[in-house]
Design a protein around this motif. Structure first.
Motif, PDB file in Angstrom:
ATOM      1  N   ALA A 210       0.825  -1.204   0.000  1.00 18.47           N
ATOM      2  CA  ALA A 210       0.000   0.000   0.000  1.00 18.47           C
ATOM      3  C   ALA A 210       0.861   1.257   0.000  1.00 18.47           C
ATOM      4  O   ALA A 210       0.491   2.289  -0.561  1.00 18.47           O
ATOM      5  CB  ALA A 210      -0.940  -0.002   1.207  1.00 18.47           C
ATOM      6  N   SER A 211       2.030   1.155   0.636  1.00 14.19           N
ATOM      7  CA  SER A 211       2.923   2.314   0.697  1.00 14.19           C
ATOM      8  C   SER A 211       3.519   2.656  -0.659  1.00 14.19           C
ATOM      9  O   SER A 211       4.019   3.766  -0.850  1.00 14.19           O
ATOM     10  CB  SER A 211       4.051   2.043   1.699  1.00 14.19           C
ATOM     11  N   PHE A 212       3.488   1.712  -1.605  1.00  7.18           N
ATOM     12  CA  PHE A 212       3.990   2.001  -2.952  1.00  7.18           C
ATOM     13  C   PHE A 212       3.298   3.218  -3.554  1.00  7.18           C
ATOM     14  O   PHE A 212       3.895   3.942  -4.346  1.00  7.18           O
ATOM     15  CB  PHE A 212       3.772   0.800  -3.872  1.00  7.18           C
ATOM     16  N   VAL A 213       2.041   3.406  -3.212  1.00  8.24           N
ATOM     17  CA  VAL A 213       1.291   4.546  -3.741  1.00  8.24           C
ATOM     18  C   VAL A 213       0.872   5.492  -2.614  1.00  8.24           C
ATOM     19  O   VAL A 213      -0.090   6.240  -2.743  1.00  8.24           O
ATOM     20  CB  VAL A 213       0.059   4.084  -4.551  1.00  8.24           C
ATOM     21  N   GLY A 214       1.603   5.452  -1.490  1.00 13.03           N
ATOM     22  CA  GLY A 214       1.417   6.446  -0.440  1.00 13.03           C
ATOM     23  C   GLY A 214       0.170   6.291   0.392  1.00 13.03           C
ATOM     24  O   GLY A 214      -0.366   7.293   0.875  1.00 13.03           O
ATOM     25  N   LEU A 215      -0.308   5.066   0.599  1.00  7.88           N
ATOM     26  CA  LEU A 215      -1.490   4.855   1.426  1.00  7.88           C
ATOM     27  C   LEU A 215      -1.072   4.344   2.796  1.00  7.88           C
ATOM     28  O   LEU A 215      -0.342   3.357   2.916  1.00  7.88           O
ATOM     29  CB  LEU A 215      -2.450   3.868   0.763  1.00  7.88           C
ATOM     30  N   SER A 216      -1.544   5.010   3.826  1.00  2.16           N
ATOM     31  CA  SER A 216      -1.227   4.640   5.205  1.00  2.16           C
ATOM     32  C   SER A 216      -2.042   3.416   5.609  1.00  2.16           C
ATOM     33  O   SER A 216      -2.957   2.989   4.883  1.00  2.16           O
ATOM     34  CB  SER A 216      -1.561   5.809   6.141  1.00  2.16           C
ATOM     35  N   PRO A 217      -1.775   2.827   6.786  1.00  2.00           N
ATOM     36  CA  PRO A 217      -2.545   1.659   7.226  1.00  2.00           C
ATOM     37  C   PRO A 217      -4.043   1.903   7.295  1.00  2.00           C
ATOM     38  O   PRO A 217      -4.831   0.956   7.179  1.00  2.00           O
ATOM     39  CB  PRO A 217      -1.961   1.357   8.610  1.00  2.00           C
ATOM     40  N   ASP A 218      -4.454   3.161   7.465  1.00 11.46           N
ATOM     41  CA  ASP A 218      -5.878   3.435   7.670  1.00 11.46           C
ATOM     42  C   ASP A 218      -6.519   4.221   6.537  1.00 11.46           C
ATOM     43  O   ASP A 218      -7.683   4.624   6.642  1.00 11.46           O
ATOM     44  CB  ASP A 218      -6.064   4.167   9.008  1.00 11.46           C
ATOM     45  N   VAL A 416      12.781   6.040  -0.540  1.00 16.28           N
ATOM     46  CA  VAL A 416      12.148   6.246   0.766  1.00 16.28           C
ATOM     47  C   VAL A 416      10.745   6.780   0.524  1.00 16.28           C
ATOM     48  O   VAL A 416      10.574   7.887  -0.008  1.00 16.28           O
ATOM     49  CB  VAL A 416      12.980   7.218   1.626  1.00 16.28           C
ATOM     50  N   LEU A 417       9.761   5.990   0.888  1.00 14.84           N
ATOM     51  CA  LEU A 417       8.373   6.332   0.603  1.00 14.84           C
ATOM     52  C   LEU A 417       7.763   7.178   1.717  1.00 14.84           C
ATOM     53  O   LEU A 417       7.993   6.917   2.896  1.00 14.84           O
ATOM     54  CB  LEU A 417       7.552   5.053   0.412  1.00 14.84           C
ATOM     55  N   SER A 418       7.008   8.180   1.316  1.00 11.07           N
ATOM     56  CA  SER A 418       6.208   9.005   2.223  1.00 11.07           C
ATOM     57  C   SER A 418       7.049   9.895   3.128  1.00 11.07           C
ATOM     58  O   SER A 418       7.273   9.622   4.310  1.00 11.07           O
ATOM     59  CB  SER A 418       5.257   8.138   3.046  1.00 11.07           C
ATOM     60  N   VAL A 419       7.503  10.996   2.524  1.00  8.11           N
ATOM     61  CA  VAL A 419       8.112  12.096   3.260  1.00  8.11           C
ATOM     62  C   VAL A 419       7.332  13.363   2.904  1.00  8.11           C
ATOM     63  O   VAL A 419       6.673  13.415   1.871  1.00  8.11           O
ATOM     64  CB  VAL A 419       9.606  12.272   2.906  1.00  8.11           C
ATOM     65  N   PRO A 420       7.383  14.395   3.740  1.00  8.57           N
ATOM     66  CA  PRO A 420       6.640  15.621   3.429  1.00  8.57           C
ATOM     67  C   PRO A 420       7.326  16.420   2.328  1.00  8.57           C
ATOM     68  O   PRO A 420       8.561  16.423   2.223  1.00  8.57           O
ATOM     69  CB  PRO A 420       6.651  16.385   4.756  1.00  8.57           C
ATOM     70  N   TYR A 421       6.544  17.093   1.523  1.00  4.86           N
ATOM     71  CA  TYR A 421       7.113  17.975   0.509  1.00  4.86           C
ATOM     72  C   TYR A 421       7.734  19.207   1.169  1.00  4.86           C
ATOM     73  O   TYR A 421       8.808  19.661   0.778  1.00  4.86           O
ATOM     74  CB  TYR A 421       6.017  18.384  -0.476  1.00  4.86           C
ATOM     75  N   LYS A 422       7.054  19.725   2.163  1.00  6.01           N
ATOM     76  CA  LYS A 422       7.585  20.851   2.940  1.00  6.01           C
ATOM     77  C   LYS A 422       7.817  20.358   4.368  1.00  6.01           C
ATOM     78  O   LYS A 422       6.899  19.834   4.996  1.00  6.01           O
ATOM     79  CB  LYS A 422       6.614  22.029   2.930  1.00  6.01           C
ATOM     80  N   ILE A 423       9.025  20.523   4.857  1.00  5.97           N
ATOM     81  CA  ILE A 423       9.352  20.004   6.183  1.00  5.97           C
ATOM     82  C   ILE A 423       9.368  21.123   7.204  1.00  5.97           C
ATOM     83  O   ILE A 423       9.668  22.283   6.896  1.00  5.97           O
ATOM     84  CB  ILE A 423      10.699  19.270   6.174  1.00  5.97           C
ATOM     85  N   LYS A 424       9.043  20.732   8.433  1.00  8.40           N
ATOM     86  CA  LYS A 424       9.098  21.679   9.547  1.00  8.40           C
ATOM     87  C   LYS A 424      10.449  21.555  10.237  1.00  8.40           C
ATOM     88  O   LYS A 424      11.170  20.580  10.060  1.00  8.40           O
ATOM     89  CB  LYS A 424       7.970  21.404  10.528  1.00  8.40           C
ATOM     90  N   ASN A 425      10.765  22.569  11.034  1.00  4.29           N
ATOM     91  CA  ASN A 425      12.001  22.556  11.804  1.00  4.29           C
ATOM     92  C   ASN A 425      12.069  21.284  12.627  1.00  4.29           C
ATOM     93  O   ASN A 425      11.198  21.025  13.452  1.00  4.29           O
ATOM     94  CB  ASN A 425      12.045  23.799  12.704  1.00  4.29           C
TER      95      ASN A 425
END
Length: 556
Positions: A210-218, A416-425
């Motif tokens: 499921a993570s291949f296309v960015g779907l979380s467990p829920d 590495v699958l599923s990282v944010p496009y914009k990151i916080k500090n």
């Protein structure tokens, strides 16, 4: 924008984008006798199937896709005889392995179902029986699933309008079937895994699909994708394109050119030119005008196509609104490593060295939950899911070898699958956004050190050269990797099937400009290297042109 200057040249069909879907569409149009030109913004063809030397000279890395699995159900290679145009596959006995930290071992999916079951039995006999039952069900339904992938989606609203609903009698049995199908399509990965498996290790193996296309467990729909991706891989294997994935679009390009088609790279389309509700050509970024006699097909993302290339003056405001609220999903992060020798694994050395792709994570589903919580809170996951591609172990032609010692040089990739496009500090919960450019090297080192410590103890000492791609880097290669994502639109129930990318565009057509079509992964069946969006779009286009499809497609 209208055609103010006369084009210097005309083609029957212009195709925007020379990825595998754009080229697939172009090939079928050329096969039908159309004069076709493909326009590609990037310096070379390939799109999401690029292969480039980004670590060291002679080390050929697949930038995005690596495993040729979803395409095993595609009729395109046979219909276009791609083998005669230079396309060649490597068929590993092993498809994937899921490696667990330290002494937790590994599970391997082989092309052989019996060997896969044997590997699962190390953790659970019940889970082995469950996988056999699931895969047997897939095989019973295989023909309809393959047809669904390789056909334009059916819009239920149109189908319902063709019959008198007052004459329908809904039985209890029919309701049960419809209910089961709806549940299957919307079931989350967690629900599906918990329903079918008891072992945390087996849940991690199948849940990672499921993570291949960015779907979380829920997330809704994750269960169906676990079922489809894993079943298709069990059925056809996880093959490797010899010489690099780019040799698939290269073979498509060779076929296209054999039919008189042409390709122009470094040719960004600035605008689609429209007169009286019809596309009549394009203007390139350099000002050149190219005419289109019959149609334009675009494999770029729908936001670029609708809002920029066509423009809001030519589209319905409701369509513009739908495009603006499209969801793109989570971004990706890549680590490309040239190595001075083969890797050592804490478990399964003999098998893992023969595995095309290795999923790296602890057992269980809570690991995935933490990833998506951190990612969707704007934080790069502290322990992300890494998918390792074993490039040169599968295909020695990917690297420059030392004649005296074949094992001296190797090439791998961690996607590495599923990282944010914009990151916080990363120092605080509510800090300001940081730039990926100043953070990506530190993050890559963190991931490499974690893998070295828990999975591959000689990794850090084996690195000759590393190249890091953040979501911002991926967004530039190719340019339709919006927000550093792979899918051209998140895979969600309301952005899938006949609703992909949005309901108004679900039949590969732009309603207000009747001869502009979509042919990329933004359309059904979506992302992954299947060639299906391009082939399906070509079917719709040629049908609209009144061309007999039986002469073009072997499978309808």
């Amino acid at each position: 924008m209208t055609l103010s200057n006369s084009p210097s040249v005309y083609y029957d069909a212009l195709v925007i984008g020379a990825g595998h879907n754009g080229l697939t569409c172009a090939c079928y149009l050329a096969k039908a006798g159309l004069k076709v030109l493909v326009l590609e913004d990037y310096k070379s063809i390939g799109g999401m199937t690029l292969t480039e030397e980004i670590t060291l000279p002679g080390f050929k890395s697949d930038i995005h896709a690596f495993g040729y699995s979803l395409a095993t159900v595609s009729p395109v290679p046979d219909e276009l005889n791609l083998k005669s145009h230079g396309f060649e596959l490597i068929y590993p006995e092993v498809s994937i392995s899921h490696l667990f930290p330290n002494n937790h071992g590994y599970i391997t999916m082989y092309k052989s179902l019996e060997k896969t079951l044997e590997s699962i039995r190390k953790y659970s006999e019940r889970d082995a029986q469950s996988w056999k039952k699931i895969f047997d069900e897939y095989m019973r339904n295989r023909d309809s699933i393959v047809s669904m992938i390789n056909s334009p989606p059916i819009n239920p609203l149109i189908e319902d309008s063709r019959s008198d609903s007052s004459e329908k009698k809904v039985t209890t049995e029919a309701l049960e079937v419809v209910g089961d199908k709806y549940r299957h399509k919307t079931q989350s990965m967690r629900s599906w895994c918990n329903e079918n498996f008891e072992s945390d290790e087996v849940k991690a193996l199948f849940g990672s699909f499921a993570s291949f296309v960015g779907l979380s467990p829920d997330d809704a729909g994750g269960g169906e994708l676990c079922y489809l991706f894993s079943s298709i891989m069990q059925d056809g294997g996880n093959n490797v394109v010899k010489g690099g994935f780019v040799n698939l679009p290269m073979a498509l390009a060779n076929y296209l050119q054999s039919k008189g088609g042409q390709i122009m790279t470094s040719s960004r389309v600035k605008k689609i030119l429209i007169e009286n509700g019809q596309a009549v050509g394009v203007e390139l970024a350099d000002g050149k005008i190219i005419g289109a006699r019959k149609l334009i097909a675009s494999s770029t993302d729908p936001s670029t196509l609708i809002l920029n290339l066509i423009g809001e003056d030519y589209i319905d405001p409701h369509l513009a609104k739908s495009i603006r609220r499209m969801e793109w999903g989570d971004a990706i992060f890549g680590i490309y490593l040239a190595l001075n020798g083969p890797l050592e694994y804490k478990s399964g050395q003999e098998i893992l060295s023969k595995t095309p792709q290795i999923h790296i994570s602890p057992p269980g589903l809570e690991f995935f939950s933490k990833i998506y919580y951190e990612c969707r809170s704007g934080k790069p996951p502290s322990n992300p899911l890494s998918i390792m591609s074993n490039d040169s172990m599968m295909d020695p032609t990917r690297v420059v070898t030392n004649e005296k010692n074949f094992n001296q040089h190797h090439l791998i990739k961690f996607l590495v699958l599923s990282v944010p496009y914009k990151i916080k500090n990363v120092e605080s919960e509510t800090g300001k956004e940081n730039e990926w450019e100043s953070f990506k090297d530190m993050y890559a080192d963190q991931i490499i050190n974690t893998i070295n410590q828990n999975y591959m103890p000689n990794l850090t000492n084996s690195v000759l050269r590393k190249t890091i791609y953040s979501p911002v880097d991926y967004e530039k290669k190719p340019i339709n990797s919006i927000r550093g994502t792979l899918a051209s639109g998140a895979i969600l129930p309301y952005q899938s099937g006949w609703m992909r990318p949005v309901p108004q565009l679900s039949n590969y057509k732009v309603p207000s400009v009747s001869n502009v079509y979509l042919c990329g992964s933004a359309s059904h069946p979506g992302p992954g290297v299947s060639m299906a969006p391009g082939r399906n779009a070509a079917r719709v286009i040629l049908q609209d042109l009144g061309i007999d499809l039986r002469n073009i497609f072997a499978m309808l």
